[in-house]
Scaffold this active site. Structure first.
Site, PDB file in Angstrom:
ATOM      1  N   SER A  59       0.817  -1.223   0.000  1.00  0.00           N
ATOM      2  CA  SER A  59       0.000   0.000   0.000  1.00  0.00           C
ATOM      3  C   SER A  59       0.847   1.268   0.000  1.00  0.00           C
ATOM      4  CB  SER A  59      -0.899   0.020   1.242  1.00  0.00           C
ATOM      5  OG  SER A  59      -1.650  -1.169   1.331  1.00  0.00           O
TER       6      SER A  59
HETATM    7  N1  SAH Z   1      -0.796  -5.260   4.073  1.00  0.00           N
HETATM    8  C1  SAH Z   1      -0.091  -5.519   2.848  1.00  0.00           C
HETATM    9  C2  SAH Z   1      -0.937  -5.114   1.653  1.00  0.00           C
HETATM   10  C3  SAH Z   1      -1.164  -6.287   0.815  1.00  0.00           C
HETATM   11  S1  SAH Z   1      -2.335  -6.154  -0.499  1.00  0.00           S
HETATM   12  C4  SAH Z   1       1.263  -4.868   2.821  1.00  0.00           C
HETATM   13  O1  SAH Z   1       1.600  -4.113   3.746  1.00  0.00           O
HETATM   14  O2  SAH Z   1       2.041  -5.142   1.904  1.00  0.00           O
HETATM   15  C5  SAH Z   1      -3.641  -7.171   0.126  1.00  0.00           C
HETATM   16  C6  SAH Z   1      -3.264  -8.589   0.466  1.00  0.00           C
HETATM   17  O3  SAH Z   1      -4.470  -9.218   0.921  1.00  0.00           O
HETATM   18  C7  SAH Z   1      -2.779  -9.427  -0.715  1.00  0.00           C
HETATM   19  O4  SAH Z   1      -1.536  -9.976  -0.399  1.00  0.00           O
HETATM   20  C8  SAH Z   1      -3.851 -10.490  -0.885  1.00  0.00           C
HETATM   21  O5  SAH Z   1      -3.353 -11.734  -1.309  1.00  0.00           O
HETATM   22  C9  SAH Z   1      -4.417 -10.562   0.514  1.00  0.00           C
HETATM   23  N2  SAH Z   1      -5.770 -11.134   0.597  1.00  0.00           N
HETATM   24  C10 SAH Z   1      -6.832 -10.941  -0.212  1.00  0.00           C
HETATM   25  N3  SAH Z   1      -7.896 -11.651   0.203  1.00  0.00           N
HETATM   26  C11 SAH Z   1      -7.493 -12.317   1.321  1.00  0.00           C
HETATM   27  C12 SAH Z   1      -8.125 -13.226   2.216  1.00  0.00           C
HETATM   28  N4  SAH Z   1      -9.405 -13.614   2.070  1.00  0.00           N
HETATM   29  N5  SAH Z   1      -7.411 -13.718   3.251  1.00  0.00           N
HETATM   30  C13 SAH Z   1      -6.121 -13.368   3.436  1.00  0.00           C
HETATM   31  N6  SAH Z   1      -5.458 -12.514   2.621  1.00  0.00           N
HETATM   32  C14 SAH Z   1      -6.131 -11.996   1.584  1.00  0.00           C
END
Ligand code: SAH
Length: 212
Positions: A59
């Site tokens: 993000s």
């Molecule tokens: N917090 C992260 C942002 C990642 S983007 C950072 O600091 O880099 C969002 C993430 O949510 C992705 O890696 C995606 O695979 C994950 N995601 C999406 N749906 C999900 C679910 N149902 N359970 C766990 N992770 C999920």
């Protein structure tokens, strides 16, 4: 070099309304360069989202700052994060909370993030490969919950895993048009909600990724 870039980013965040000193300090201390792909190293301290593996994103720092500030994390809190991704947001939270529980549906992303936590000595981050849309019932209730993928509907299963008085921050809405919501859980299972800003997150997807 990094220090100067970090200071510039922090100043920019402050100007945009991220004013909580603990949040800013945590973000200054966590080296975002350790969480981005080597090809984006020169952009690690810029205020932009960047691609990570499995077609996901780390993000934008402003959004990380705003969400972390809105979560009002205290040093004794147990925080649940949905969507470990690169691990950056979890690392920022780990400097503010007692424990961070982070769930990711892509195994390769989780493995990379775990290696980063280990390398950085962040031993209060506990991870799980699974479907975060169901939360982490075995560890509930939590003081705080941060969802870093966009839920298509109000995430009631997650709100139910908050302690009374607990706070959750989550982007809610369809692809391309979501609002960051802040929920405060009340006694008896009800909650209050406020809308913060418009955001754009990758979707929260049900189930564990088959690729991982
Ligand atoms: N917090 C992260 C942002 C990642 S983007 C950072 O600091 O880099 C969002 C993430 O949510 C992705 O890696 C995606 O695979 C994950 N995601 C999406 N749906 C999900 C679910 N149902 N359970 C766990 N992770 C999920």
């Amino acid at each position: 070099m990094t220090d100067e870039r970090a200071a510039r980013l922090i100043l920019g965040l402050r100007r945009q309304g991220v004013t909580d000193a603990r949040v800013l300090e945590a973000m200054e201390r966590v080296d975002r360069a350790a969480f981005v792909h080597p090809q984006f190293l020169d952009q690690a301290w810029e205020d932009s989202a960047l691609p990570i593996d499995c077609a996901q994103t780390i993000s934008q720092p402003f959004v990380v700052g705003l969400m972390t500030q809105a979560l009002e994390v205290g040093p004794r809190h147990r925080v649940l994060e949905i969507g470990t991704g690169s691990g950056y947001q979890a690392a920022v939270l780990s400097r503010l909370a007692r424990f961070v529980y982070s769930v990711e549906r892509y195994r390769p992303l989780l493995a990379e993030a775990e290696a980063r936590f280990k390398h950085l000595g962040l031993d209060n981050v506990i991870t799980r490969h699974g479907d975060g849309s169901k939360g982490w019932p075995e560890q509930a209730p939590f003081d705080r919950i941060m969802v870093t993928a966009a839920a298509p509907h109000e995430p009631h299963d997650l709100i139910a895993q908050l302690k009374p008085g607990g706070i959750m921050v989550a982007p809610v809405g369809k692809a391309g048009s979501q609002f960051l919501h802040r929920y405060v859980a009340e006694e008896g299972g009800t909650f209050r909600r406020e809308s913060l800003i418009e955001v754009r997150f990758v979707p929260l997807v049900d189930g564990v990724a088959r690729e991982g």
